[in-house]
Design a protein around this motif. Sequence first.
Motif, short mmCIF file in Angstrom:
data_model
loop_
_atom_site.label_atom_id
_atom_site.label_comp_id
_atom_site.label_asym_id
_atom_site.label_seq_id
_atom_site.Cartn_x
_atom_site.Cartn_y
_atom_site.Cartn_z
N ASP A 1 -14.74 6.93 -6.22
CA ASP A 1 -13.56 8.14 -6.31
C ASP A 1 -12.50 7.70 -5.73
OD1 ASP A 1 -15.87 9.08 -7.73
OD2 ASP A 1 -16.10 10.71 -6.33
N ILE A 2 -11.13 8.12 -6.08
CA ILE A 2 -9.98 8.14 -5.45
C ILE A 2 -9.26 9.14 -5.50
CG2 ILE A 2 -10.01 5.19 -5.73
CD1 ILE A 2 -7.72 5.80 -8.13
N LYS A 3 -8.01 9.05 -4.88
CA LYS A 3 -6.76 10.13 -5.08
C LYS A 3 -5.63 9.56 -5.36
CE LYS A 3 -7.08 13.81 -2.23
NZ LYS A 3 -7.01 14.30 -0.93
N VAL A 4 -5.03 10.00 -6.60
CA VAL A 4 -3.70 9.43 -6.62
C VAL A 4 -2.78 10.28 -6.86
CG1 VAL A 4 -2.37 8.52 -9.12
CG2 VAL A 4 -5.07 7.98 -8.61
N LEU A 5 -1.54 9.93 -6.02
CA LEU A 5 -0.37 10.64 -5.91
C LEU A 5 0.40 10.44 -7.20
CD1 LEU A 5 0.30 9.62 -1.92
CD2 LEU A 5 -1.27 11.58 -2.79
N VAL A 6 0.84 11.73 -7.78
CA VAL A 6 1.59 11.61 -8.96
C VAL A 6 2.99 12.23 -8.36
CG1 VAL A 6 2.14 12.29 -11.20
CG2 VAL A 6 -0.25 11.81 -10.44
N GLU A 7 4.11 11.46 -8.27
CA GLU A 7 5.09 11.92 -7.94
C GLU A 7 6.27 11.79 -9.01
OE1 GLU A 7 6.62 9.75 -4.33
OE2 GLU A 7 5.18 10.66 -3.01
N GLU A 8 6.82 13.28 -9.04
CA GLU A 8 7.56 13.34 -10.29
C GLU A 8 9.09 13.92 -9.93
OE1 GLU A 8 6.11 12.10 -12.69
OE2 GLU A 8 5.68 13.26 -14.09
N PRO A 9 10.13 13.25 -10.02
CA PRO A 9 11.66 13.45 -9.42
C PRO A 9 12.07 14.26 -10.73
CG PRO A 9 11.57 11.07 -10.37
CD PRO A 9 10.18 11.80 -10.39
N ILE A 10 12.39 15.69 -10.40
CA ILE A 10 12.98 16.48 -11.29
C ILE A 10 14.18 16.92 -11.20
CG2 ILE A 10 12.60 18.95 -12.49
CD1 ILE A 10 9.63 18.72 -11.32
N PRO A 11 15.07 16.69 -12.11
CA PRO A 11 16.59 17.13 -11.98
C PRO A 11 16.86 18.23 -11.96
CG PRO A 11 16.14 16.39 -14.22
CD PRO A 11 14.80 16.15 -13.46
N GLY A 12 18.22 18.53 -11.66
CA GLY A 12 18.93 19.82 -11.64
C GLY A 12 18.38 20.92 -11.07
N ASP A 13 18.55 22.07 -11.38
CA ASP A 13 17.88 23.33 -10.82
C ASP A 13 16.62 23.52 -11.79
OD1 ASP A 13 19.84 24.09 -9.26
OD2 ASP A 13 21.09 25.06 -10.69
N TRP A 14 15.35 23.61 -11.26
CA TRP A 14 14.25 23.60 -12.06
C TRP A 14 13.27 24.63 -11.40
CZ3 TRP A 14 9.62 22.91 -9.45
CH2 TRP A 14 9.69 22.00 -8.47
#
Length: 192
Positions: free
Chosen positions: A140-153
Amino acid sequence: RTTIKDNQTKQMTLLDANQVPLKKLFLFAGYPHYYYAQDQRSSKQKVGVFLELENSKKSNLGIPLPKGTIRVYKEDKDGSLQFIGEDRIDHTPKDEKFKIKIGEAFDVIGERVQTDYKRLGRNLFEVAFEVSLRNHKTEDIKVLVEEPIPGDWEMLSNTHPYEKLSAHLIRFQVPVVKDKEEKVKYRIRFKY
């Protein structure tokens, strides 16, 4: 000490450290342009493998590290050192953490698909994504999902908890069981 002949180039090891404790990270990173494009197709992407280290005495380091190439070796069951990767680091003071990328996982697959896209106004959008992570490893592993979200969100819905790392970057820490698939779904509204 070493001797250099006329017009000779010589590469030398500056320092050596053994038994350095580290943390292995799997990172699936997004890009800001995903949020602006309409009708995106499914996109398979490599999952990066990183090692996180602390430049401290307790980690068998603890001196200022100069900018340059760092190579990582791992001892195999026969006691021989096997090269597992290298990366360039910036100047790193003592007692600071740093990450090095040693490659991409061949047995962890990441796939992102845009499941919805709505233009709600001149500069107002609502988008939804599904990130599928498949673990073909024997553990089993852990994956880091990084999402760069633009603007005011704002996050409208999400299947997994996330951490806001900065104004425009979020991270999901996703446990993925061996030989299974885990799906992260989220919907955001943003304006720019």
